[in-house]
Scaffold this motif. Structure first.
Motif: not given
Lengths: 275, 83
Positions: A112-113, A254-262, A266-270
């Motif tokens: 998950r990183n 690598r892509v970090e999980y908490t940032e990616e989850y944010e 945002q995508r879901a809210q949009e």
């Protein structure tokens, strides 16, 4: 000058319950110095542990602390980090906690990183429960459940972490405290899942059964069996048999999980707003 | 120029107070790590039958200390402090 450990310790709980010559104290000291170097406030740090000798650490350090069930320290820590991504979450666990009972959680936390720092104190045995053979007990070493020598091959936690996708992996020994401090500090600075494996000593449960009951002797044994990564490149696999490679073994962005989850949120809210 | 800089450095070094080692007796568990790790043999293990571990570390040669901090870093029991 002497480091002010008292500031970070719960002095009413001292002296600690770890056996004479146990390496966990050295690892905790290195961790406290690294936290001090980072300049973090005590309120911004959370220390999480599972079960075992290492799990006593949250009782002695004066941060936000959480003592959880066996092997599940990483899962609690993941929840903590997702709820409060601004806090610094440190997980301290032993070899049994991280690689046996919590082995599955360990793999998936690596994959998950997520921005946690995991410190694995590897003492090759289950110390607290009576010296049973753990996944990292060296081949042929004696334990209470392997009185004639362990026949399983030991698990290399650092290599497993790299294979599972942890973005920072380093291994130090308790015989080299300054180096350990440096690795933990780099792990804190790293954005992503950082694994620091500290090769530790257990003179009572491991040493006593393997003719290494003197803490000094065991510390020397650990130091001798650690091979720096640069030196290991020139050595043959036969020479490296039974030894472990120390140093910064892996460092990757690598892509970090908490940032990616944010971003997912945002995508879901949009998407919900567009509907 | 360079010479004066070194001279200043030496003078500064001399100004620094001598190292002082503090042992917290009730934390020491007599594991012997500090005694072995010290490169200048400053510390010594003294038998003490009143303690459950049977020994406690004492500072016998404080003048030999080079303030390398190895004993403080490697004491697992938070018992040694080098000032």
């Amino acid at each position: 000058m002497a480091f002010n450990y008292e500031y970070y310790l719960r002095m009413d709980k001292m002296p600690h319950m770890w056996c004479p010559g146990c390496g966990i104290g050295i690892v905790v000291k290195a961790m406290l110095r690294a936290i001090d170097k980072m300049g973090w406030s005590k309120d911004d740090v959370a220390v999480v542990s599972g079960i075992g000798c290492t799990s006593r650490t949250p009782g002695y350090v004066d941060f936000n602390t959480l003592h959880t069930t066996h092997g599940r320290a990483l899962t609690f820590a993941t929840g903590l980090k997702l709820a409060r991504p601004d806090k610094h979450v440190i997980v301290i666990s032993g070899d049994g906690d991280a690689a046996a009972i919590g082995g599955n959680h360990f793999l998936h936390a690596c994959r998950r990183n997520i921005d946690l720092t995991l410190i694995v104190v590897n003492n090759y045995i289950y110390g607290m429960t009576g010296g049973q053979a753990s996944p990292t007990t060296p081949f042929g070493a004696r334990a209470s459940t392997a009185p004639y020598g362990a026949v399983d091959s030991p698990l290399d936690i650092s290599r497993v972490a790299i294979a599972a996708g942890a973005s920072y992996v380093a291994r130090g020994t308790v015989a080299q405290g300054f180096m350990l401090e440096k690795f933990i500090y780099n792990g804190f600075k790293h954005k992503g899942f950082a694994v620091i494996e500290a090769m530790s000593t257990c003179p009572i449960q491991y040493g006593r059964r393997n003719k290494l009951s003197d803490p000094v002797q065991l510390l020397k044994w650990v130091k001798e069996h650690g091979v720096p990564a640069k030196k290991a490149e020139k050595m043959s696999p036969e020479e490296l048999e039974g030894k472990f490679i120390t140093g910064e073994l892996h460092n990757q962005e690598r892509v970090e999980y908490t940032e990616e989850y944010e971003l997912v949120r945002q995508r879901a809210q949009e998407a919900a707003g567009a509907r | 120029m360079a010479e004066t800089a070194t001279a200043e450095k030496v003078a500064k070094k001399k100004e620094k107070p001598a190292p002082r080692i503090e042992v917290i007796d009730e934390f020491c568990k007599g594991c012997n790590i500090c005694v072995d790790i010290c490169p200048t043999n400053v510390l010594e293990m003294k038998p003490d039958p009143t303690r459950w571990v049977g020994a406690v570390v004492v500072v016998t040669r404080p003048e030999a200390c080079t303030r390398c901090m190895l004993c403080e870093i490697h004491c697992p029991d938070f018992a040694i402090k080098v000032y």
